[in-house]
Design a protein around this motif. Structure first.
Motif, PDB file in Angstrom:
ATOM      1  N   ARG A   1       0.922  -1.083   0.027  1.00  0.00           N
ATOM      2  CA  ARG A   1       0.038   0.031   0.004  1.00  0.00           C
ATOM      3  C   ARG A   1       0.976   1.197   0.196  1.00  0.00           C
ATOM      4  N   THR A   2       0.580   2.394  -0.790  1.00  0.00           N
ATOM      5  CA  THR A   2       1.546   3.348  -1.269  1.00  0.00           C
ATOM      6  C   THR A   2       0.882   4.304  -0.078  1.00  0.00           C
ATOM      7  N   PRO A   3       1.897   5.544   0.239  1.00  0.00           N
ATOM      8  CA  PRO A   3       1.236   6.461   1.171  1.00  0.00           C
ATOM      9  C   PRO A   3       0.072   7.020   0.851  1.00  0.00           C
ATOM     10  N   THR A   4      -0.070   7.184  -0.540  1.00  0.00           N
ATOM     11  CA  THR A   4      -1.377   7.780  -1.343  1.00  0.00           C
ATOM     12  C   THR A   4      -2.759   6.811  -1.142  1.00  0.00           C
ATOM     13  N   GLY A   5      -2.614   5.635  -0.512  1.00  0.00           N
ATOM     14  CA  GLY A   5      -3.675   4.816  -0.512  1.00  0.00           C
ATOM     15  C   GLY A   5      -3.854   3.730  -1.506  1.00  0.00           C
ATOM     16  N   HIS A   6      -2.928   3.927  -2.611  1.00  0.00           N
ATOM     17  CA  HIS A   6      -3.128   2.874  -3.674  1.00  0.00           C
ATOM     18  C   HIS A   6      -2.411   1.637  -3.493  1.00  0.00           C
ATOM     19  N   PHE A   7      -2.288   0.907  -4.381  1.00  0.00           N
ATOM     20  CA  PHE A   7      -1.448  -0.376  -4.194  1.00  0.00           C
ATOM     21  C   PHE A   7      -0.720  -0.558  -5.222  1.00  0.00           C
TER      22      PHE A   7
ATOM     23  N   ASP B   1       2.416  -2.922   5.339  1.00  0.00           N
ATOM     24  CA  ASP B   1       1.032  -2.656   4.879  1.00  0.00           C
ATOM     25  C   ASP B   1       0.825  -2.932   3.405  1.00  0.00           C
TER      26      ASP B   1
ATOM     27  N   SER C   1      -1.369  -5.959   0.518  1.00  0.00           N
ATOM     28  CA  SER C   1      -2.650  -6.952   0.188  1.00  0.00           C
ATOM     29  C   SER C   1      -2.094  -8.223  -0.444  1.00  0.00           C
TER      30      SER C   1
ATOM     31  N   ASP D   1      -6.341  -7.718   2.733  1.00  0.00           N
ATOM     32  CA  ASP D   1      -5.368  -6.687   3.253  1.00  0.00           C
ATOM     33  C   ASP D   1      -4.523  -7.239   4.753  1.00  0.00           C
TER      34      ASP D   1
ATOM     35  N   GLN E   1      -1.644  -5.674   7.696  1.00  0.00           N
ATOM     36  CA  GLN E   1      -0.965  -4.820   8.426  1.00  0.00           C
ATOM     37  C   GLN E   1      -0.059  -5.339   9.500  1.00  0.00           C
TER      38      GLN E   1
END
Length: 365
Positions: free
Chosen positions: A141-147, A176, A178, A198, A200
């Protein structure tokens, strides 16, 4: 036949060929055609074109692909190493296979320096402690919420696969993400549906010496995070596929929804549950049960609910065991000590008295 990235190959069962751009595992490679389109291909279904041998001289065909194709598949993030041409899978210790009580999938973080655990490079393994061959697809998961796609491929039953070797600066990227899984076995009476969830991981663990523990799964000290209990997952999915398969007597008071996974019968709020293990809460009439039968039933129901909570992304479960003679609490504690990827402690006394255990599942957060 051994293939390497850059080898030219011709398809045995189709027209044309291409260039190997990635080694997926010991059985499969990615082959790019002249348009740069990549196809997963079994090694057994191609022949390597080598002008120096008879086969190459017979086919007399050359394939070229856009140079950017290799750049995309072999580019590495800073601090990450992963040799496509190396054999990065190995079998698990036979003792770990014999002694397991359920089939599970793990992520393992193993420091190179086994003396100073919180320094140096770290190997990251996907561990398949099941009797199924598994196809996996892993994302960060990227800092922008994408994968962002990290790796995909297959891993044999009862084996582990090296995903990457990273430095400490990039380790946080693995906390973090998926995971998608498909399961294969030659003969089955029930086909497990694809798994998609997902995950964590508490990044603070990587900075604590005590978090690195020995395990028969890795033969060294490391941090192991359970991603899936396949045994419980199959049980839950099988139950949902067959209406009313679970007897009413196995759910508390016989009044719960039998088609739901076990943990949902005790849900108190989203992703949280309270499970009362007093026998009168579990069966309608316990008067005919012996003490040993009661304890066995309570233990099995506890394990079933715990595994169900992990599989269904619950983050917090309280198990009420009561005071009594302490035998049930001891049974629960023994099981929790051997369960990877959870935290457990006494539940708040103000809410549950002294007869309850609270379990947290950090990687589901």
């Amino acid at each position: 036949m051994k293939l390497n990235v850059g080898d030219q190959v011709k398809f045995l069962n189709a027209v044309g060929g291409g260039v190997v751009t990635k080694i997926l595992d010991t059985r499969m490679v990615l082959v790019a055609d002249q348009d740069g389109f990549e196809m997963p291909t079994l090694i057994s279904e191609v022949i390597k074109i080598d002008p120096s041998d008879a086969g190459g001289r017979f086919f007399r065909e050359a394939f070229s692909v856009p140079s950017s194709t290799f750049g995309e598949n072999n580019s590495r993030e800073p601090g990450v190493t992963n040799a496509d041409t190396e054999d990065v899978s190995d079998l698990l210790d036979p003792r770990a296979i014999r002694n397991r009580t359920s089939e599970e999938i793990f992520l393992a973080f193993i420091p190179h320096d086994q003396k100073w655990m919180i320094t140096g490079m770290v190997d990251i393994f996907l561990i398949n402690s099941t009797s199924f061959d598994v196809i996996y697809n892993l994302f960060h998961r990227t800092p922008t919420g994408h994968f962002s796609g990290v790796d995909y491929g297959s891993i044999f039953a009862n084996s582990r696969h090296l995903l990457a070797t990273v430095n400490r600066e990039t380790l946080s990227q693995w906390t973090d993400g998926s995971l998608q899984l498909l399961f294969h076995k030659e003969y089955l009476d029930f086909v497990p549906p694809p798994f998609d969830s997902d995950f964590q991981i508490d990044g603070q663990k990587f900075h604590k010496e005590g978090a690195y523990r020995e395990s028969s799964l890795i033969k060294e000290k490391g941090i192991i995070v359970r991603l899936l209990s396949l045994t419980s997952y199959i049980e839950e999915k099988r139950a949902l596929s067959i209406p009313h398969k679970i007897p009413v007597s196995e759910s508390p008071s016989g009044a719960r929804n039998k088609d739901l996974p076990a943990i949902f019968a005790h849900q108190t709020e989203p992703r949280k549950a309270v499970v009362d293990l007093h026998i009168h809460e579990l069966v309608e009439d316990p008067s005919n049960l012996q003490k040993s039968e009661i304890l066995h039933f309570q233990k099995n129901y506890f394990i079933r609910c715990l595994d169900s909570a992990i599989v269904n992304n619950f983050i917090n479960v309280v198990f009420i065991h009561g005071v009594g003679d302490g035998i049930l609490r001891g049974v629960l504690s023994d099981h929790l000590k051997t369960t990877e990827g959870i935290e457990w402690f006494d539940a708040p006394m103000a809410l549950y008295g002294v007869g309850a255990i609270e379990v947290r599942i950090p990687h589901n957060r």
